[in-house]
Scaffold this motif. Structure first.
Motif, PDB file in Angstrom:
ATOM      1  N   VAL A 273       0.844  -1.201   0.000  1.00 47.33           N
ATOM      2  CA  VAL A 273       0.000   0.000   0.000  1.00 47.33           C
ATOM      3  C   VAL A 273       0.877   1.248   0.000  1.00 47.33           C
ATOM      4  N   LYS A 276       2.523   1.680  -3.207  1.00 45.90           N
ATOM      5  CA  LYS A 276       1.536   1.744  -4.292  1.00 45.90           C
ATOM      6  C   LYS A 276       1.792   0.698  -5.397  1.00 45.90           C
ATOM      7  N   LYS A 277       2.076  -0.517  -4.973  1.00 43.54           N
ATOM      8  CA  LYS A 277       2.281  -1.622  -5.917  1.00 43.54           C
ATOM      9  C   LYS A 277       0.930  -2.314  -6.132  1.00 43.54           C
ATOM     10  N   THR A 278       0.085  -1.682  -6.946  1.00 40.18           N
ATOM     11  CA  THR A 278      -1.308  -2.134  -7.085  1.00 40.18           C
ATOM     12  C   THR A 278      -1.434  -3.509  -7.737  1.00 40.18           C
ATOM     13  N   ASN A 279      -0.631  -3.779  -8.768  1.00 41.22           N
ATOM     14  CA  ASN A 279      -0.747  -5.071  -9.456  1.00 41.22           C
ATOM     15  C   ASN A 279      -0.418  -6.227  -8.520  1.00 41.22           C
ATOM     16  N   PHE A 282      -3.167  -6.689  -6.019  1.00 44.54           N
ATOM     17  CA  PHE A 282      -4.337  -7.314  -6.639  1.00 44.54           C
ATOM     18  C   PHE A 282      -4.179  -8.839  -6.686  1.00 44.54           C
ATOM     19  N   TYR A 305      -6.258  -3.110  -1.704  1.00 45.31           N
ATOM     20  CA  TYR A 305      -6.162  -2.857  -3.146  1.00 45.31           C
ATOM     21  C   TYR A 305      -7.137  -1.754  -3.557  1.00 45.31           C
ATOM     22  N   TYR A 306      -8.380  -1.871  -3.110  1.00 45.45           N
ATOM     23  CA  TYR A 306      -9.378  -0.853  -3.473  1.00 45.45           C
ATOM     24  C   TYR A 306      -9.069   0.493  -2.811  1.00 45.45           C
ATOM     25  N   VAL A 308      -6.007   1.699  -2.361  1.00 47.13           N
ATOM     26  CA  VAL A 308      -4.930   2.308  -3.149  1.00 47.13           C
ATOM     27  C   VAL A 308      -5.471   2.883  -4.459  1.00 47.13           C
ATOM     28  N   ILE A 309      -6.427   2.190  -5.090  1.00 46.15           N
ATOM     29  CA  ILE A 309      -6.967   2.700  -6.365  1.00 46.15           C
ATOM     30  C   ILE A 309      -8.130   3.681  -6.140  1.00 46.15           C
TER      31      ILE A 309
END
Length: 549
Positions: A273, A276-279, A282, A305-306, A308-309
């Motif tokens: 988080v 910010k490593k979203t992939n 996920f 995940y949600y 961060v996005i």
């Protein structure tokens, strides 16, 4: 098994144990039931019958088997097992009532036996204290829970679960953790060669807020250097010192060896988080939900995940599921608060943070976030009170110092604000030992604002430019640079910075206003310079005419 037509009950009992060891619980249950009948309800056979019912998930039946035969009033091991059944059913008070029966009815005359509980009286007493602590914690009575966990450790220093609950649920301050380790009777209960090992392992789990250094392994224990638990503990220490990249590297190494390492997962998720490593977040969330849908950490990962996005409603939904599965899961309550705070829902955010502070009473993070929310609602006094409490628990946390500086700035104490900001920056630089991450952009800009208020404009420009290096496209940083340059009379530079700010954020009212004022000032100065030039020209013409005459 039979001799002269009579069944040898001891062989039947061995058969039950053998099938339990083989994890063939239904088979063990079948023979345990027969042993109870053949022995006319001997206490040990009743116990193992209830144990096999417990292992097959039949908790109501197991509790009834123990109660109906009256064995819970004759031996502590049976009371413990009956209480465990009620605990599995979340019947906390019933479980406590059964455990308290020891003092109420039998006092010191309980009859623990090796045939019922392997390990002896002390370990049984430790297990009872641990279970009591878990019941009290589930009922939100954390002071009694702490006492029970400590009692469990003093009865059996090997009872790691009690130690882990005290540490991982943030029930003790750093000082209290040290005092607990000193008070434990290691030398009385351990072999001499075990003492150093246990002390080292427990010590590696404590002091998570202190500066991370390579653990000093006792002689003969050097091979523990790569132990996954030790590495996860170091990763947690790096995390609490805001060194997210190193923490992430360590947790990644742990999870590459043990994909679902329980201690490393929450730290790894939070590092994802922060970075910010979203992939990666996920895919990890999906793997956890597929494999451990009953675990709070799985839904916590999905919620993160949600978060961060910036899909906050979905994030809250998954955090709620995590806290439903495990009510005392502190990280999910904190993230729940973040998801409310991101949309300006201050009351709901603070409610989540207050819940987290009850679940993690010696952790500074809930207090920090409560103070932050009070600061956003312009309640400086309450903000300062909670931030002071956070600073007591974690004196070196740069985030706390940063927020203390923000409150001082808000109160007009610019000298104090600058001091807090510089202390925070120093701690951030020391803890990372490398280039600052974009996390600290706000801190650098705050330092710039404090220096501007103190009239040190060049220093302010330097801090704002450092912030611009961390986050290159930030409208507020450009407008701050424009403002300081306008105060210095560098109108052309100021106008350039205001134009850049408006290029990123067209509706930046401060930049629009300051751009108009700076252009007006520049025009006035240009007119004044032109008038002065004209006056000089006229004066020169007159002087030339006089000389020619």
């Amino acid at each position: 098994m039979a001799s002269g037509g009579k069944v040898d009950i001891s062989q039947l009992r061995n058969l039950v144990r053998r099938y339990i060891d083989s994890h063939l619980y239904k088979t063990a249950l079948f023979w345990a039931d027969k042993a109870v009948s053949l022995s006319n309800g001997d206490i040990q056979d009743v116990y193992w019958f209830a144990q096999t019912l417990f292992l097959t998930g039949q908790f109501h039946r197991a509790a009834h088997a123990l109660k109906s035969r009256g064995v819970i009033q004759t031996t502590l091991a049976c009371r413990y097992l009956a209480a465990k059944c009620h605990a599995e059913l979340r019947q906390w008070q019933e479980a406590l009532d059964i455990l308290e029966m020891e003092q109420k009815e039998l006092g010191d005359k309980d009859l623990p036996t090796e045939t019922c509980f392997v390990g002896g009286t002390k370990r049984l007493e430790s297990a009872v204290s641990l279970l009591k602590g878990m019941m009290y914690e589930a009922m939100n009575n954390r002071s009694l829970a702490i006492d029970c966990y400590k009692d469990a450790l003093k009865s059996d220093v090997h009872c790691f679960e009690a130690f882990d609950l005290l540490i991982s649920h943030h029930m003790l301050t750093e000082k209290e953790e040290r005092e607990l380790l000193i008070s434990l009777p290691f030398s009385e209960q351990c072999m001499p060669e075990e003492v150093d090992l246990i002390k080292f392992l427990y010590d590696s789990k404590t002091k998570k807020y202190s500066k991370p250094i390579d653990p000093k392994l006792p002689p003969g224990l050097e091979t523990l250097h790569d132990n996954l638990d030790i590495v996860a503990g170091m990763a947690e220490r790096h995390f609490y010192n805001c060194n997210y990249s190193d923490s992430y590297k360590m947790t990644s190494a742990v999870l590459s060896s043990d994909l679902y390492h329980e201690a490393a997962l929450p730290i790894h998720i939070t590092c994802l988080v922060e970075l910010k490593k979203t992939n990666e977040l996920f895919f990890l969330g999906h793997k956890l939900v597929d494999n451990y849908p009953q675990k709070a950490v799985a839904w916590y990962a999905v919620g993160c995940y949600y978060l961060v996005i910036e899909k906050y409603e979905q994030a809250r939904r998954y955090f709620s599921k995590a806290t439903t599965l495990e009510q005392v899961y502190g990280p999910a309550w904190l993230a729940f608060g973040h998801a409310f705070a991101a949309e300006g829902e201050h009351d709901q955010a603070m409610a989540a943070y207050f819940t987290a502070s009850k679940l993690m009473p010696r952790c500074h993070l809930p207090l920090l976030y409560i103070g932050l929310e009070y600061g956003k609602t312009n309640n400086a006094k309450l903000a300062e009170r909670f931030l002071d409490q956070a600073l007591v628990l974690s004196p070196d946390d740069p985030y706390v110092k940063q927020e203390m500086g923000a409150i001082a700035f808000q109160n007009g104490d610019n000298i104090l604000a600058e001091r807090y900001f510089k202390e925070a920056l120093q701690k951030a630089e020391i803890s990372r030992g490398e280039v600052l991450s974009e996390t600290w952009e706000t801190l650098l800009n705050n330092l710039g604002h404090a220096c501007r208020k103190l009239g040190r404009y060049q220093e302010a420009i330097r801090y704002h430019k450092q912030a611009l290096v961390l986050v290159p496209k930030k409208a507020s940083t450009f407008s701050a640079l424009g403002f300081v340059n306008s105060l210095l009379g560098n109108h052309h530079e100021a106008i350039g910075y205001f134009h850049k700010a408006l290029g990123i954020q067209r509706e930046d009212t401060f930049s629009v206003h300051m751009l108009g004022q700076t252009l007006e000032q520049l025009t006035l100065e240009a007119n004044a310079q032109e008038k002065e030039a004209n006056n000089l020209s006229i004066e020169m013409d007159e002087r030339t005419d006089d000389e020619s005459d």
